[in-house]
Design an enzyme around this catalytic site. Structure first.
Site, PDB file in Angstrom:
ATOM      1  N   ASN A  48      -1.328  -8.999   1.633  1.00 48.99           N
ATOM      2  CA  ASN A  48      -1.901  -8.360   0.183  1.00 48.99           C
ATOM      3  C   ASN A  48      -0.944  -8.294  -0.977  1.00 48.99           C
ATOM      4  O   ASN A  48       0.519  -7.809  -0.710  1.00 48.99           O
ATOM      5  CB  ASN A  48      -2.833  -7.792   0.684  1.00 48.99           C
ATOM      6  CG  ASN A  48      -2.602  -6.060  -0.328  1.00 48.99           C
ATOM      7  OD1 ASN A  48      -2.477  -5.795  -1.099  1.00 48.99           O
ATOM      8  ND2 ASN A  48      -1.916  -5.078   1.125  1.00 48.99           N
ATOM      9  N   GLY A  59      -2.150  -4.706  -5.719  1.00 49.90           N
ATOM     10  CA  GLY A  59      -1.826  -4.088  -7.190  1.00 49.90           C
ATOM     11  C   GLY A  59      -2.405  -3.067  -8.273  1.00 49.90           C
ATOM     12  O   GLY A  59      -3.022  -3.106  -8.562  1.00 49.90           O
ATOM     13  N   PHE A  60      -3.278  -2.121  -6.817  1.00 52.99           N
ATOM     14  CA  PHE A  60      -3.356  -1.103  -7.473  1.00 52.99           C
ATOM     15  C   PHE A  60      -4.485  -1.985  -8.170  1.00 52.99           C
ATOM     16  O   PHE A  60      -5.350  -0.489  -9.114  1.00 52.99           O
ATOM     17  CB  PHE A  60      -2.422   0.010  -8.195  1.00 52.99           C
ATOM     18  CG  PHE A  60      -1.887   0.820  -7.376  1.00 52.99           C
ATOM     19  CD1 PHE A  60      -1.797   0.517  -5.672  1.00 52.99           C
ATOM     20  CD2 PHE A  60      -0.356   1.178  -7.960  1.00 52.99           C
ATOM     21  CE1 PHE A  60      -0.356   0.614  -5.493  1.00 52.99           C
ATOM     22  CE2 PHE A  60       0.282   1.658  -7.073  1.00 52.99           C
ATOM     23  CZ  PHE A  60       0.844   1.536  -5.819  1.00 52.99           C
ATOM     24  N   ASN A  87      -4.546   9.800  -2.959  1.00 57.90           N
ATOM     25  CA  ASN A  87      -3.377   9.387  -2.622  1.00 57.90           C
ATOM     26  C   ASN A  87      -3.281   8.752  -4.721  1.00 57.90           C
ATOM     27  O   ASN A  87      -4.217   7.857  -4.960  1.00 57.90           O
ATOM     28  CB  ASN A  87      -3.618   7.920  -2.365  1.00 57.90           C
ATOM     29  CG  ASN A  87      -2.248   6.672  -1.614  1.00 57.90           C
ATOM     30  OD1 ASN A  87      -1.743   6.684  -3.178  1.00 57.90           O
ATOM     31  ND2 ASN A  87      -1.611   7.032  -0.931  1.00 57.90           N
ATOM     32  N   SER A 121       4.371   0.799  -2.586  1.00 58.79           N
ATOM     33  CA  SER A 121       3.582  -0.628  -2.295  1.00 58.79           C
ATOM     34  C   SER A 121       4.542  -1.347  -3.336  1.00 58.79           C
ATOM     35  O   SER A 121       5.791  -1.201  -3.918  1.00 58.79           O
ATOM     36  CB  SER A 121       2.574   0.009  -3.363  1.00 58.79           C
ATOM     37  OG  SER A 121       2.021  -1.794  -3.820  1.00 58.79           O
ATOM     38  N   ASN A 134       3.503  -3.515  -4.797  1.00 56.17           N
ATOM     39  CA  ASN A 134       2.795  -5.129  -5.453  1.00 56.17           C
ATOM     40  C   ASN A 134       2.630  -4.561  -6.686  1.00 56.17           C
ATOM     41  O   ASN A 134       2.226  -5.059  -7.778  1.00 56.17           O
ATOM     42  CB  ASN A 134       1.704  -5.095  -4.693  1.00 56.17           C
ATOM     43  CG  ASN A 134       1.306  -5.403  -3.553  1.00 56.17           C
ATOM     44  OD1 ASN A 134       2.744  -6.779  -3.841  1.00 56.17           O
ATOM     45  ND2 ASN A 134       0.789  -5.139  -2.694  1.00 56.17           N
ATOM     46  N   THR A 135       3.343  -4.418  -7.378  1.00 61.28           N
ATOM     47  CA  THR A 135       3.542  -2.806  -8.563  1.00 61.28           C
ATOM     48  C   THR A 135       5.243  -3.151  -8.581  1.00 61.28           C
ATOM     49  O   THR A 135       6.186  -2.653  -8.124  1.00 61.28           O
ATOM     50  CB  THR A 135       3.569  -1.466  -8.525  1.00 61.28           C
ATOM     51  OG1 THR A 135       1.555  -1.511  -8.504  1.00 61.28           O
ATOM     52  CG2 THR A 135       3.929  -0.996  -9.971  1.00 61.28           C
ATOM     53  N   LYS A 152       4.255   8.696   0.490  1.00 62.88           N
ATOM     54  CA  LYS A 152       4.452   7.229   1.172  1.00 62.88           C
ATOM     55  C   LYS A 152       5.264   6.612   1.460  1.00 62.88           C
ATOM     56  O   LYS A 152       5.756   6.032  -0.160  1.00 62.88           O
ATOM     57  CB  LYS A 152       3.244   7.152   1.023  1.00 62.88           C
ATOM     58  CG  LYS A 152       3.114   5.862   2.013  1.00 62.88           C
ATOM     59  CD  LYS A 152       1.553   4.849   2.050  1.00 62.88           C
ATOM     60  CE  LYS A 152       0.644   3.917   3.111  1.00 62.88           C
ATOM     61  NZ  LYS A 152      -0.030   3.896   3.293  1.00 62.88           N
ATOM     62  N   THR A 187       5.072   4.180   7.360  1.00 64.48           N
ATOM     63  CA  THR A 187       5.057   3.857   6.027  1.00 64.48           C
ATOM     64  C   THR A 187       4.326   2.619   5.762  1.00 64.48           C
ATOM     65  O   THR A 187       2.955   1.974   6.592  1.00 64.48           O
ATOM     66  CB  THR A 187       6.485   2.582   6.302  1.00 64.48           C
ATOM     67  OG1 THR A 187       5.836   1.535   7.144  1.00 64.48           O
ATOM     68  CG2 THR A 187       7.466   3.290   7.350  1.00 64.48           C
ATOM     69  N   ASN A 188       4.578   1.914   4.400  1.00 61.58           N
ATOM     70  CA  ASN A 188       4.096   1.309   3.994  1.00 61.58           C
ATOM     71  C   ASN A 188       3.811  -0.393   4.470  1.00 61.58           C
ATOM     72  O   ASN A 188       4.430  -0.592   6.114  1.00 61.58           O
ATOM     73  CB  ASN A 188       4.130   1.198   2.216  1.00 61.58           C
ATOM     74  CG  ASN A 188       2.175   0.938   1.403  1.00 61.58           C
ATOM     75  OD1 ASN A 188       2.128  -0.318   1.809  1.00 61.58           O
ATOM     76  ND2 ASN A 188       2.486   1.686   0.122  1.00 61.58           N
ATOM     77  N   THR A 189       3.772  -1.261   3.741  1.00 63.51           N
ATOM     78  CA  THR A 189       3.647  -2.732   4.375  1.00 63.51           C
ATOM     79  C   THR A 189       5.170  -3.399   4.157  1.00 63.51           C
ATOM     80  O   THR A 189       5.907  -2.834   2.848  1.00 63.51           O
ATOM     81  CB  THR A 189       2.844  -3.893   3.261  1.00 63.51           C
ATOM     82  OG1 THR A 189       2.927  -3.349   2.238  1.00 63.51           O
ATOM     83  CG2 THR A 189       1.566  -3.435   3.055  1.00 63.51           C
TER      84      THR A 189
END
Length: 346
Positions: free
Chosen positions: A117, A120-121, A148, A184, A186-187, A226, A254-256
């Site tokens: 994915n 992007g928040f 979060n 993330s 994606n940012t 996170k 963890t995250n992705t």
């Protein structure tokens, strides 16, 4: 086992025929409709055995939680909680609404039971998020709720702390714990906040703001961070030291991942974004184990990433986690995965 657990297996082929994000939104909408109707609410309720656990001083019915990202706006807390989770985390929320990245931005990799994915928040902003949280009854019924927070995409990374402070202040009265998402992919540049002076600077400001809010609201809300799976051992060590230094209560690991090593050659494998699902499991285990080594026995660690079976949930705990969270596994396995994991940890 509820009707929904069996029905999901029948519905999944039709859902998987849809675009991944469309299927995600449809599933949440239908789950909410079933929960809102008194005639069908009993059909969706999961009733796993009680497996008491504690994270960050919070008493859980069971140590299996919902990971952030599935319900970014906190609009489905009660319906999702009814599936049998011991705790629910929603968000990531940013101070101002934002649409996220252009579509399509979510892709399935069925061979690996994985997703990519680059959302992007995407969310409706802090005001709408808090209103949704206030309407929910999950906490009133004894459920533990994590909120979060993140930064807006157009906020310069040098000013990121201001967004996190706004987020913390906004959600603080309504949370059992608050998670600071700095991982993330994606940012732009967000993951730079995990290292060096940037992490210390952010956590110092969050500590001071939390102390101010604790005095104002006469309650101390635990704070978790996170982190990413794509960290070298030395980076994990630095994060662990910073968490202890700035009075953080927990870490979510963890995250992705940005790695594509486990999915090379598969359709969509080269799409930009974060990869979730089983390819993240071993990466997550390594980070959890390193964190536990550095932080000692008393620090709360939540393990997330790639759990699609009770066995993998147990491996997270054996690596050093106190509790686990699910996301991508729910998409492939459905709500039955919640009960399977609870029983595996009982």
């Amino acid at each position: 086992m509820s009707f929904l657990f069996n029905a999901y297996a029948l519905a999944r082929p039709a859902l998987f025929a849809l675009d991944a994000e469309t299927a995600h939104e449809l599933t949440l909408r239908k789950l909410q409709q079933a929960y809102d109707c008194t005639l069908t609410r009993g059909l969706i309720a999961g009733d796993p055995p009680r497996v008491p656990a504690t994270i960050m001083g919070l008493a859980l019915r069971n140590p299996v939680g919902l990971a952030a990202g599935l319900d970014k706006n906190g609009a489905h807390i009660d319906a999702l909680g009814s599936l049998g989770f011991g705790f629910v985390e929603v968000g990531t929320v940013t101070p101002r609404p934002q649409p996220g990245n252009p579509k399509p931005r979510m892709f399935r990799l069925p061979r690996s039971q994985a997703l990519i994915n680059r959302l992007g928040f995407n969310n409706q902003g802090l005001a709408a998020f808090v209103a949704n949280v206030q309407r929910s009854q999950w906490r009133a019924g004894g459920g533990i709720l994590g909120l979060n927070i993140g930064k807006n995409a157009d906020t310069p990374i040098e000013q990121a702390a201001s967004d996190y402070l706004l987020g913390l202040e906004g959600v603080y009265p309504h949370a059992d714990y608050v998670t600071v998402n700095i991982s993330s992919p994606n940012t732009a540049n967000l993951r730079s906040l995990q290292g060096g002076d940037e992490l210390d600077g952010l956590l110092a400001q969050l500590r001071d703001k939390r102390r101010e809010l604790e005095d104002r609201h006469d309650r101390r809300v635990p704070l978790a961070v996170k982190i990413a799976p794509d960290l070298q051992p030395g980076q994990v060590d630095h994060i662990a030291q910073a968490l202890a230094r700035w009075d953080v209560d927990g870490v979510i690991a963890t995250n992705t991942t940005l790695s594509r090593q486990a999915v090379q050659g598969q359709p969509h494998a080269q799409e930009q974004g974060g990869l979730s699902g089983p390819p993240v499991h071993e990466l997550s285990l390594a980070v959890i184990a390193r964190l536990r080594q550095q932080l000692g026995a008393g620090f709360s660690i939540i393990g997330v990433g790639g759990i699609v079976s009770g066995r993998q949930a147990r491996e997270k705990i054996e690596a050093g986690a106190d509790a686990v969270q699910l996301y991508t596994g729910l998409i492939y396995r459905g709500p039955a995965l919640v009960q399977e994991c609870v029983r595996a940890l009982g």
